[in-house]
Enzyme design. Structure first.
Site, PDB file in Angstrom:
ATOM      1  N   CYS A 165      44.948  45.522  48.812  1.00  0.00           N
ATOM      2  CA  CYS A 165      44.140  46.107  49.885  1.00  0.00           C
ATOM      3  C   CYS A 165      43.797  47.568  49.569  1.00  0.00           C
ATOM      4  O   CYS A 165      44.551  48.254  48.878  1.00  0.00           O
ATOM      5  CB  CYS A 165      44.900  46.079  51.195  1.00  0.00           C
ATOM      6  SG  CYS A 165      45.422  44.440  51.671  1.00  0.00           S
ATOM      7  N   ARG A 215      40.309  46.721  43.010  1.00  0.00           N
ATOM      8  CA  ARG A 215      41.700  46.386  43.303  1.00  0.00           C
ATOM      9  C   ARG A 215      41.868  44.919  43.676  1.00  0.00           C
ATOM     10  O   ARG A 215      42.970  44.403  43.675  1.00  0.00           O
ATOM     11  CB  ARG A 215      42.200  47.260  44.465  1.00  0.00           C
ATOM     12  CG  ARG A 215      42.261  48.729  44.122  1.00  0.00           C
ATOM     13  CD  ARG A 215      42.459  49.561  45.374  1.00  0.00           C
ATOM     14  NE  ARG A 215      43.721  49.282  46.013  1.00  0.00           N
ATOM     15  CZ  ARG A 215      44.811  50.030  45.885  1.00  0.00           C
ATOM     16  NH1 ARG A 215      44.771  51.093  45.132  1.00  0.00           N
ATOM     17  NH2 ARG A 215      45.913  49.729  46.516  1.00  0.00           N
ATOM     18  N   TRP A 272      43.234  42.038  51.061  1.00  0.00           N
ATOM     19  CA  TRP A 272      43.697  40.960  50.186  1.00  0.00           C
ATOM     20  C   TRP A 272      44.642  40.148  51.060  1.00  0.00           C
ATOM     21  O   TRP A 272      45.702  40.628  51.447  1.00  0.00           O
ATOM     22  CB  TRP A 272      44.419  41.577  48.989  1.00  0.00           C
ATOM     23  CG  TRP A 272      45.126  40.601  48.112  1.00  0.00           C
ATOM     24  CD1 TRP A 272      46.381  40.085  48.282  1.00  0.00           C
ATOM     25  CD2 TRP A 272      44.636  40.034  46.907  1.00  0.00           C
ATOM     26  NE1 TRP A 272      46.685  39.240  47.264  1.00  0.00           N
ATOM     27  CE2 TRP A 272      45.648  39.177  46.409  1.00  0.00           C
ATOM     28  CE3 TRP A 272      43.437  40.162  46.210  1.00  0.00           C
ATOM     29  CZ2 TRP A 272      45.487  38.457  45.230  1.00  0.00           C
ATOM     30  CZ3 TRP A 272      43.291  39.443  45.035  1.00  0.00           C
ATOM     31  CH2 TRP A 272      44.302  38.611  44.551  1.00  0.00           C
ATOM     32  N   ASN A 284      47.574  48.928  54.875  1.00  0.00           N
ATOM     33  CA  ASN A 284      48.028  48.301  53.623  1.00  0.00           C
ATOM     34  C   ASN A 284      49.532  48.136  53.715  1.00  0.00           C
ATOM     35  O   ASN A 284      50.217  49.043  54.195  1.00  0.00           O
ATOM     36  CB  ASN A 284      47.750  49.206  52.412  1.00  0.00           C
ATOM     37  CG  ASN A 284      46.299  49.211  52.028  1.00  0.00           C
ATOM     38  OD1 ASN A 284      45.479  48.553  52.658  1.00  0.00           O
ATOM     39  ND2 ASN A 284      45.980  49.977  50.995  1.00  0.00           N
ATOM     40  N   GLY A 285      50.043  47.033  53.191  1.00  0.00           N
ATOM     41  CA  GLY A 285      51.488  46.808  53.226  1.00  0.00           C
ATOM     42  C   GLY A 285      51.802  45.576  54.046  1.00  0.00           C
ATOM     43  O   GLY A 285      50.894  44.810  54.401  1.00  0.00           O
ATOM     44  N   GLU A 296      50.340  39.573  24.881  1.00  0.00           N
ATOM     45  CA  GLU A 296      49.255  40.323  25.513  1.00  0.00           C
ATOM     46  C   GLU A 296      47.896  39.650  25.255  1.00  0.00           C
ATOM     47  O   GLU A 296      47.070  39.541  26.156  1.00  0.00           O
ATOM     48  CB  GLU A 296      49.257  41.772  25.008  1.00  0.00           C
ATOM     49  CG  GLU A 296      48.161  42.660  25.545  1.00  0.00           C
ATOM     50  CD  GLU A 296      48.152  42.796  27.068  1.00  0.00           C
ATOM     51  OE1 GLU A 296      49.069  42.310  27.728  1.00  0.00           O
ATOM     52  OE2 GLU A 296      47.181  43.385  27.584  1.00  0.00           O
ATOM     53  N   LYS A 319      45.415  38.343  28.170  1.00  0.00           N
ATOM     54  CA  LYS A 319      44.048  38.855  28.303  1.00  0.00           C
ATOM     55  C   LYS A 319      43.080  37.681  28.405  1.00  0.00           C
ATOM     56  O   LYS A 319      42.195  37.663  29.239  1.00  0.00           O
ATOM     57  CB  LYS A 319      43.642  39.698  27.083  1.00  0.00           C
ATOM     58  CG  LYS A 319      44.135  41.105  27.013  1.00  0.00           C
ATOM     59  CD  LYS A 319      43.470  42.097  27.931  1.00  0.00           C
ATOM     60  CE  LYS A 319      44.102  42.179  29.268  1.00  0.00           C
ATOM     61  NZ  LYS A 319      45.384  42.808  29.426  1.00  0.00           N
ATOM     62  N   GLU A 357      43.541  35.607  31.817  1.00  0.00           N
ATOM     63  CA  GLU A 357      43.191  36.239  33.090  1.00  0.00           C
ATOM     64  C   GLU A 357      41.692  36.436  33.280  1.00  0.00           C
ATOM     65  O   GLU A 357      41.207  36.331  34.390  1.00  0.00           O
ATOM     66  CB  GLU A 357      43.973  37.537  33.341  1.00  0.00           C
ATOM     67  CG  GLU A 357      43.665  38.694  32.463  1.00  0.00           C
ATOM     68  CD  GLU A 357      44.523  39.935  32.789  1.00  0.00           C
ATOM     69  OE1 GLU A 357      44.933  40.116  33.937  1.00  0.00           O
ATOM     70  OE2 GLU A 357      44.762  40.722  31.865  1.00  0.00           O
ATOM     71  N   HIS A 363      60.167  23.881  17.755  1.00  0.00           N
ATOM     72  CA  HIS A 363      61.229  23.407  18.649  1.00  0.00           C
ATOM     73  C   HIS A 363      60.655  22.748  19.902  1.00  0.00           C
ATOM     74  O   HIS A 363      61.336  22.630  20.906  1.00  0.00           O
ATOM     75  CB  HIS A 363      62.167  24.566  19.014  1.00  0.00           C
ATOM     76  CG  HIS A 363      62.872  25.119  17.813  1.00  0.00           C
ATOM     77  ND1 HIS A 363      63.884  24.434  17.165  1.00  0.00           N
ATOM     78  CD2 HIS A 363      62.668  26.252  17.097  1.00  0.00           C
ATOM     79  CE1 HIS A 363      64.285  25.146  16.120  1.00  0.00           C
ATOM     80  NE2 HIS A 363      63.558  26.258  16.054  1.00  0.00           N
ATOM     81  N   LYS A 387      44.149  44.565  40.951  1.00  0.00           N
ATOM     82  CA  LYS A 387      44.488  45.584  39.964  1.00  0.00           C
ATOM     83  C   LYS A 387      45.910  46.085  40.154  1.00  0.00           C
ATOM     84  O   LYS A 387      46.647  46.256  39.185  1.00  0.00           O
ATOM     85  CB  LYS A 387      43.496  46.752  40.059  1.00  0.00           C
ATOM     86  CG  LYS A 387      43.743  47.862  39.061  1.00  0.00           C
ATOM     87  CD  LYS A 387      43.463  47.395  37.644  1.00  0.00           C
ATOM     88  CE  LYS A 387      43.709  48.477  36.606  1.00  0.00           C
ATOM     89  NZ  LYS A 387      43.797  47.887  35.251  1.00  0.00           N
TER      90      LYS A 387
HETATM   91  O1  M6R Z   1      49.971  48.704  37.390  1.00  0.00           O
HETATM   92  P1  M6R Z   1      50.958  47.987  36.535  1.00  0.00           P
HETATM   93  O2  M6R Z   1      50.891  48.373  35.110  1.00  0.00           O
HETATM   94  O3  M6R Z   1      52.365  48.079  37.069  1.00  0.00           O
HETATM   95  O4  M6R Z   1      50.540  46.450  36.622  1.00  0.00           O
HETATM   96  C1  M6R Z   1      51.309  45.453  36.020  1.00  0.00           C
HETATM   97  C2  M6R Z   1      50.545  44.168  35.915  1.00  0.00           C
HETATM   98  O5  M6R Z   1      50.171  43.726  37.187  1.00  0.00           O
HETATM   99  C3  M6R Z   1      49.291  44.317  35.037  1.00  0.00           C
HETATM  100  O6  M6R Z   1      49.611  44.733  33.751  1.00  0.00           O
HETATM  101  C4  M6R Z   1      48.548  42.963  34.958  1.00  0.00           C
HETATM  102  O7  M6R Z   1      49.298  42.038  34.243  1.00  0.00           O
HETATM  103  C5  M6R Z   1      47.166  43.164  34.337  1.00  0.00           C
HETATM  104  N1  M6R Z   1      46.193  42.448  35.094  1.00  0.00           N
HETATM  105  C6  M6R Z   1      47.058  42.659  32.964  1.00  0.00           C
HETATM  106  O8  M6R Z   1      45.790  42.866  32.438  1.00  0.00           O
END
Ligand code: M6R
Length: 612
Positions: free
Chosen positions: A2, A27, A76, A102-103, A484, A488, A491, A507, A607
């Site tokens: 949010c 976000r 959100w 928010n929260g 990673e 990428k 997502e 395995h 985000k």
């Molecule tokens: O803000 P942060 O680095 O703590 O966020 C952690 C993860 O949510 C963030 O890295 C997420 O996996 C990304 N979308 C990856 O691209």
């Protein structure tokens, strides 16, 4: 997740709010809304399910909302589905007070039931509505708005950042915060609140970070901040170094591509302030070098991509320091009863500095007496503020949900930390130290070189974008890199993908390899490149198509087995993942582009993840 923007200004608030909400879009959200109050106390609200464009469209079809004091929100959904009625702002049943929040209010059900018993009717399924209904209820009883605000804050449990308008006080906005970020911005044309600094950059760079339990009362000319007992506070203002252009696309099709291309500069901004005469200087830690010398165990705690940096960190720190290091998922760490003590160092890695699981892990570590060092990008964020030591990545604002420049700069900073500690502990030879420091200095130029091959990644993506399952394999630092690369891809392109330590494939997972399966084989970690070759042969002999990432030195090994090779410059093996990740980011980007995905705002993702 949010987002909040609020303004107490001198010009019409709606356009300021919509512009602010647009900057918060990244976000992640599923509904949006605004409320403004006119000088004669007319409280007007508009909110809609869907993107901001739906709200803009709805606003354009009606009488303009008029007033210079207003609050806006991108929601959100957590409690209650995404819908017009569950969208914020929420208004009390008497129509006097509006709230954005928010929260999560943990005891909302108990409060809701007690208010229902008092005859108050609720219209939404949200936890937030209890705030505004309770506020109106207390206001009715106490006749003093601030007393009512404090009564509500004393009654609710959970996390909140909130903006409040009241039609009886049309010239002011109230803000309150606990366990969710909220900043105050001081502009020439008014004062602002926002959950995220990017929403303020168009108006001001002078801000104050609200602390837990603080309440602010704001008019166009004045900001007063009070503590939990209602005492007026003198708060320091800070100047944000980020420029508004950093939060705009600047000619690129997507923020993600822009941020990938910014990596040479971002990495340089991370390195250069910490190098003096060929020596790594971490002023942030200098005073506590003694503590650093006594560390017996290191935990690297984070989520998502930041966790993948932690995996890199585990290999690098163990190699440089000979101290046991463990990479932990923050969401697991906090409940795993970690064995922590005064000689453990917990390194929390987070771009946003607001990830709830990472924050909870940090608090758990501190509760158990460990020191916490955080690697954070967003200045003044909650994780930064609660850590014993903070190393900022200085990567600039990262808007795309899929992290790129924050990931590389986190990795670089961890390497620098490892080298600095190795020096303090006398565990690195002069020659090796010099080689690594020299290598660090050259990274931006080498990254530029990797970025020079865009057409190569583009071509590969157009060849492979129709695959529906992709495996990433690698050993040691290449294994960390594969985690990673795979994240990428999934997502932003929604292609199923798995990442494995290459030696682990046989395995179990190798049974999934069949003719035509795409395997991205990472062979950039020179010490184990030959072993990787055996794993590549294992999959090609079962019909897999291999896309390899190799260096100028390892290319020759894998060429004959791979359908395609992305060749990157060879650097010191510990620095290699900084270059290796770039083709993987671009491969994922172009695949997603070919598939027509919403690259900067992938479905279901936010985000910064501020819920558990
Ligand atoms: O803000 P942060 O680095 O703590 O966020 C952690 C993860 O949510 C963030 O890295 C997420 O996996 C990304 N979308 C990856 O691209």
């Amino acid at each position: 997740m949010c987002g909040i923007i609020g303004v107490a200004g001198n010009t019409e608030a709606v356009s300021v709010l919509l512009d602010g909400l647009e900057r918060l879009e990244y976000r992640g959200y599923d509904s949006a809304g605004v409320a403004v109050v006119s000088p004669d106390g007319n409280l007007q609200v508009k909110k809609c399910k869907g993107r901001l464009s739906v709200l803009r469209e709805a606003l354009s079809r009606q009488e303009p909302l008029s007033g210079t004091i207003g609050i806006g929100h991108t929601r959100w959904a957590t409690h209650g589905e995404p819908s017009d009625v569950n969208a914020h702002p929420h208004v009390g049943q008497n129509g006097k007070i509006a709230v954005v929040h928010n929260g999560i209010i943990e005891n909302y059900l108990e409060i809701k039931q007690s208010l229902i018993r008092k005859g108050i009717s609720f219209v939404s399924d949200t936890d937030t509505e209890v705030i505004v209904q309770l506020l109106e209820y207390y206001y009715g009883k106490k006749s003093d708005l601030m007393d009512a605000v404090y009564a509500v804050l004393n009654r609710i449990k959970g996390a909140y950042a909130m903006g409040i308008l009241c039609s009886d006080f049309p010239g002011q906005m109230i803000a309150a915060k606990k366990d969710a970020p909220l900043l105050i911005g001081y502009g020439t044309d008014g004062n602002y609140i926002a959950s995220d600094v990017t929403a303020l950059l168009a108006h001001t760079k002078t801000v104050t970070y609200m602390e837990d339990d603080e309440v602010a009362v704001m008019t166009p000319d004045q900001v007063q901040i009070f503590d939990r007992d209602g005492c007026l506070l003198e708060k320091e203002k800070q100047l944000i170094a980020w420029d508004i252009s950093a939060a705009e696309k600047g000619g690129y099709a997507h923020f993600m591509l822009k941020e990938i291309m910014e990596q040479p500069e971002a990495v340089w901004k991370t390195i250069s302030p910490r190098l003096a005469n060929g020596e790594i200087v971490l002023e942030e830690l200098a005073e506590d070098a003694d503590f650093m010398r006594g560390i017996s165990r290191i935990y690297l705690v984070a989520c998502g991509s930041a966790y993948h940096v932690g995996v890199v960190g585990k290999y690098v720190l163990e190699k440089l320091l000979h101290i046991p290091a463990e990479a932990c998922l923050a969401s697991e760490f906090r409940y795993s009863e970690p064995v922590l003590g005064e000689s453990s160092l917990v390194i929390v890695i987070s771009q946003s500095g607001e990830t709830l699981d990472s924050m909870a892990a940090l608090r758990e570590a501190k509760r158990k007496g460990s020191r916490v060092l955080s690697i954070v990008n967003v200045m003044g964020s909650s994780i930064a503020r609660e850590s014993d030591y903070v190393l900022y990545t200085w990567a600039g604002p990262e808007i795309a949900v899929a992290t790129t420049k924050a990931y590389t700069t986190q990795m670089v900073l961890l390497l620098m930390l490892g080298l600095w500690m190795a020096r303090q502990l006398n565990r690195i030879q002069e020659g090796e130290y010099r080689k690594l420091v020299g290598g660090l200095e050259q990274l931006p130029e080498k990254i530029k070189k990797v970025l020079g091959n865009l057409d190569l990644y583009q071509k590969a993506a157009s060849r492979y974008f129709n695959h529906n399952s992709v495996f990433y394999i690698g050993r040691n630092l290449d294994y960390a890199l594969g985690l990673e690369g795979s994240l990428k891809l999934k997502e932003i392109s929604y292609i199923h993908s798995e990442s494995y330590a290459a030696g682990e494939l046989k395995h179990g997972t190798i049974s999934l390899i069949e003719p035509g399966t795409l395997v991205v084989a990472l062979a950039s970690y020179e010490p184990l490149a030959e072993k990787m070759l055996s794993n590549i042969v294992e999959v090609t002999s079962r019909g897999a198509e291999v896309l390899a990432v190799a260096t100028e030195k390892t290319e020759g090994l894998v060429n004959s087995q791979a359908a395609e090779v992305f060749v990157i410059p060879a650097v010191h093996p510990l620095l290699q993942p900084v270059l290796g990740v770039i083709p993987l980011q671009l491969f994922a980007y172009y695949i997603a582009l070919n598939r027509g995905c919403d690259i900067d705002k992938p479905r279901n993702l936010a985000k910064s993840v501020t819920v558990e």
